[in-house]
Design a protein around this motif. Structure first.
Motif, PDB file in Angstrom:
ATOM      1  N   PHE A 113       0.708  -1.296  -0.081  1.00 30.22           N
ATOM      2  CA  PHE A 113       0.088   0.140  -0.016  1.00 30.22           C
ATOM      3  C   PHE A 113       0.856   1.324  -0.021  1.00 30.22           C
ATOM      4  O   PHE A 113       1.486   1.543   1.002  1.00 30.22           O
ATOM      5  CB  PHE A 113      -0.836   0.063   1.299  1.00 30.22           C
ATOM      6  N   ASP A 114       1.008   2.034  -1.258  1.00 31.69           N
ATOM      7  CA  ASP A 114       1.591   3.217  -1.061  1.00 31.69           C
ATOM      8  C   ASP A 114       1.107   4.190  -2.203  1.00 31.69           C
ATOM      9  O   ASP A 114       0.191   3.819  -3.039  1.00 31.69           O
ATOM     10  CB  ASP A 114       3.299   2.881  -1.461  1.00 31.69           C
ATOM     11  N   ALA A 115       1.253   5.420  -1.899  1.00 32.52           N
ATOM     12  CA  ALA A 115       0.560   6.448  -3.118  1.00 32.52           C
ATOM     13  C   ALA A 115       0.851   6.304  -4.242  1.00 32.52           C
ATOM     14  O   ALA A 115      -0.040   6.492  -5.339  1.00 32.52           O
ATOM     15  CB  ALA A 115       1.142   7.635  -2.588  1.00 32.52           C
ATOM     16  N   ALA A 116       2.365   5.764  -4.681  1.00 30.40           N
ATOM     17  CA  ALA A 116       2.605   5.651  -6.140  1.00 30.40           C
ATOM     18  C   ALA A 116       1.495   4.678  -6.749  1.00 30.40           C
ATOM     19  O   ALA A 116       1.082   4.693  -7.900  1.00 30.40           O
ATOM     20  CB  ALA A 116       3.979   5.353  -6.293  1.00 30.40           C
ATOM     21  N   LEU A 117       1.369   3.323  -6.222  1.00 32.08           N
ATOM     22  CA  LEU A 117       0.539   2.411  -6.691  1.00 32.08           C
ATOM     23  C   LEU A 117      -0.933   2.761  -6.798  1.00 32.08           C
ATOM     24  O   LEU A 117      -1.608   2.555  -8.070  1.00 32.08           O
ATOM     25  CB  LEU A 117       0.484   1.051  -5.877  1.00 32.08           C
ATOM     26  N   VAL A 118      -1.421   3.318  -5.893  1.00 26.07           N
ATOM     27  CA  VAL A 118      -2.771   3.909  -5.726  1.00 26.07           C
ATOM     28  C   VAL A 118      -2.891   5.035  -6.849  1.00 26.07           C
ATOM     29  O   VAL A 118      -4.102   4.731  -7.570  1.00 26.07           O
ATOM     30  CB  VAL A 118      -3.162   4.623  -4.407  1.00 26.07           C
ATOM     31  N   ALA A 119      -1.967   5.966  -7.047  1.00 25.76           N
ATOM     32  CA  ALA A 119      -2.228   6.819  -8.028  1.00 25.76           C
ATOM     33  C   ALA A 119      -2.058   6.189  -9.452  1.00 25.76           C
ATOM     34  O   ALA A 119      -2.783   6.683 -10.420  1.00 25.76           O
ATOM     35  CB  ALA A 119      -1.026   7.930  -7.558  1.00 25.76           C
ATOM     36  N   ALA A 120      -1.227   5.004  -9.722  1.00 19.27           N
ATOM     37  CA  ALA A 120      -1.229   4.408 -10.889  1.00 19.27           C
ATOM     38  C   ALA A 120      -2.739   3.995 -11.322  1.00 19.27           C
ATOM     39  O   ALA A 120      -3.222   3.818 -12.380  1.00 19.27           O
ATOM     40  CB  ALA A 120      -0.353   3.417 -10.916  1.00 19.27           C
ATOM     41  N   PHE A 121      -3.460   3.304 -10.267  1.00 20.72           N
ATOM     42  CA  PHE A 121      -4.814   2.988 -10.640  1.00 20.72           C
ATOM     43  C   PHE A 121      -5.672   4.106 -10.742  1.00 20.72           C
ATOM     44  O   PHE A 121      -6.579   3.879 -11.850  1.00 20.72           O
ATOM     45  CB  PHE A 121      -5.062   2.068  -9.366  1.00 20.72           C
ATOM     46  N   ALA A 122      -5.599   5.093 -10.003  1.00 21.96           N
ATOM     47  CA  ALA A 122      -6.429   6.012 -10.202  1.00 21.96           C
ATOM     48  C   ALA A 122      -6.224   6.808 -11.504  1.00 21.96           C
ATOM     49  O   ALA A 122      -7.231   7.497 -12.318  1.00 21.96           O
ATOM     50  CB  ALA A 122      -6.311   7.181  -9.202  1.00 21.96           C
ATOM     51  N   ALA A 140     -10.738   1.727  -3.662  1.00 19.27           N
ATOM     52  CA  ALA A 140     -11.112   0.311  -2.790  1.00 19.27           C
ATOM     53  C   ALA A 140     -10.193   0.286  -2.070  1.00 19.27           C
ATOM     54  O   ALA A 140     -10.358  -0.179  -0.817  1.00 19.27           O
ATOM     55  CB  ALA A 140     -11.729  -0.717  -3.763  1.00 19.27           C
ATOM     56  N   MET A 141      -8.908   0.548  -2.502  1.00 22.69           N
ATOM     57  CA  MET A 141      -7.626   0.082  -1.752  1.00 22.69           C
ATOM     58  C   MET A 141      -7.572   1.325  -0.624  1.00 22.69           C
ATOM     59  O   MET A 141      -7.264   0.648   0.470  1.00 22.69           O
ATOM     60  CB  MET A 141      -6.485   0.324  -2.673  1.00 22.69           C
ATOM     61  N   ILE A 142      -7.650   2.381  -1.064  1.00 25.88           N
ATOM     62  CA  ILE A 142      -7.803   3.208   0.212  1.00 25.88           C
ATOM     63  C   ILE A 142      -8.923   3.161   1.225  1.00 25.88           C
ATOM     64  O   ILE A 142      -8.357   3.095   2.465  1.00 25.88           O
ATOM     65  CB  ILE A 142      -8.184   4.974  -0.400  1.00 25.88           C
ATOM     66  N   ALA A 143     -10.155   2.890   1.041  1.00 23.01           N
ATOM     67  CA  ALA A 143     -11.177   2.360   1.873  1.00 23.01           C
ATOM     68  C   ALA A 143     -10.764   1.426   2.492  1.00 23.01           C
ATOM     69  O   ALA A 143     -10.810   1.304   3.766  1.00 23.01           O
ATOM     70  CB  ALA A 143     -12.530   2.209   1.169  1.00 23.01           C
ATOM     71  N   GLY A 144     -10.022   0.274   1.991  1.00 29.15           N
ATOM     72  CA  GLY A 144      -9.733  -0.980   2.951  1.00 29.15           C
ATOM     73  C   GLY A 144      -8.631  -0.592   3.668  1.00 29.15           C
ATOM     74  O   GLY A 144      -8.698  -1.036   4.887  1.00 29.15           O
ATOM     75  N   ALA A 145      -7.383  -0.058   3.314  1.00 24.52           N
ATOM     76  CA  ALA A 145      -6.412   0.439   4.035  1.00 24.52           C
ATOM     77  C   ALA A 145      -6.843   1.163   5.248  1.00 24.52           C
ATOM     78  O   ALA A 145      -6.463   1.141   6.367  1.00 24.52           O
ATOM     79  CB  ALA A 145      -5.582   0.843   3.067  1.00 24.52           C
ATOM     80  N   ALA A 146      -7.741   2.153   5.064  1.00 25.35           N
ATOM     81  CA  ALA A 146      -8.202   3.041   6.065  1.00 25.35           C
ATOM     82  C   ALA A 146      -8.600   2.402   7.390  1.00 25.35           C
ATOM     83  O   ALA A 146      -8.522   2.783   8.493  1.00 25.35           O
ATOM     84  CB  ALA A 146      -9.159   4.007   5.740  1.00 25.35           C
ATOM     85  N   VAL A 147      -9.294   1.077   6.836  1.00 21.29           N
ATOM     86  CA  VAL A 147      -9.770   0.367   8.023  1.00 21.29           C
ATOM     87  C   VAL A 147      -8.924  -0.751   8.686  1.00 21.29           C
ATOM     88  O   VAL A 147      -8.665  -0.896   9.736  1.00 21.29           O
ATOM     89  CB  VAL A 147     -11.061  -0.489   7.365  1.00 21.29           C
TER      90      VAL A 147
END
Length: 230
Positions: free
Chosen positions: A114-123, A136-143
């Motif tokens: 879980f890192d910002a670069a991977l999340v950004a790549a999907f976004a 969905a990754m952000i939502a899951g990681a937040a929990v």
């Protein structure tokens, strides 16, 4: 056929077909699951099968190559997150065909990395289900990533704001979901998430306004606030 950790890909595919119930397809369609490649197994049944066969990265990769929805879902349940690379995850996301596949994979991806670069790549990918993966990754990681610093999530607010205007149903709902879940981590995150939600709620764009208003309503619920303060 009794399945175990020694079961081959062929054994598993045969067992899936033998256990399938096409009568379930209508209900799956009702909740927005594509059934053109489905054979009729519920997710609880797939989780039981996953428990029986266990994690096996190579076999999961082979199952993913099947066009059958249930085989792909089982693959996501039995991949080894420790063996997944960023390139693997980006490639898998390109085959996502429904929200349920995204949401199951998001948990796997968060466990793997879980890192910002991977999340950004999907976004940044314009495909609906690939972009949904980011949020969905952000939502899951937040929990689930309770030890993750708040800054990791607060740093993702520009990404949430940037895609809050995406009108596609499965994207806007995931953007909203990510914002709400960050806001429920703790009081500090709640203040920041509520401020962004109010900002979006005031926008002229209907989708941004919906994302914002729904998040404001969720984050302002007295019962949720009481749990958060407790």
């Amino acid at each position: 056929m009794e399945l175990s950790s020694d079961s081959s890909t062929r054994d598993i595919l045969s067992a899936l077909k033998a256990s399938a119930d096409p009568a379930r397809l209508a209900e799956m369609e009702r909740v927005g699951i594509r059934t053109d490649a489905a054979i009729g197994l519920s997710n609880p049944e797939l989780r039981q099968i996953a428990k029986a066969v266990g994690v096996n990265h190579g076999r999961a990769s082979a199952l993913w190559q099947s066009p059958v929805r249930e085989a792909k879902m089982l693959a996501l349940l039995t991949f080894d997150p420790a063996e997944l690379t960023q390139e693997d995850m980006l490639a898998l996301a390109g085959d996502f065909a429904s929200w349920e596949m995204v949401d199951l994979a998001a948990d796997l991806f968060v466990e793997a990395r879980f890192d910002a670069a991977l999340v950004a790549a999907f976004a940044e990918d314009d495909r609906e289900f690939v972009r949904r993966t980011a949020f969905a990754m952000i939502a899951g990681a937040a929990v689930h990533r309770k030890k993750e610093p708040d800054e990791s999530f607060l740093a993702l607010f520009p990404l949430i704001e940037a895609h809050a205007a995406d009108q596609r149903n499965f994207v806007k709902k995931a953007v909203n979901w990510a914002l709400r879940n960050i806001g429920m981590r703790n009081i500090r995150c709640h203040r920041a998430a509520l401020a962004l939600a109010e900002k979006l709620a005031a926008r002229a764009d209907r989708t941004e306004a919906w994302v914002g208003r729904d998040a404001v309503r969720y984050l302002s619920d007295p019962k949720r606030l009481a749990r958060l303060k407790a």
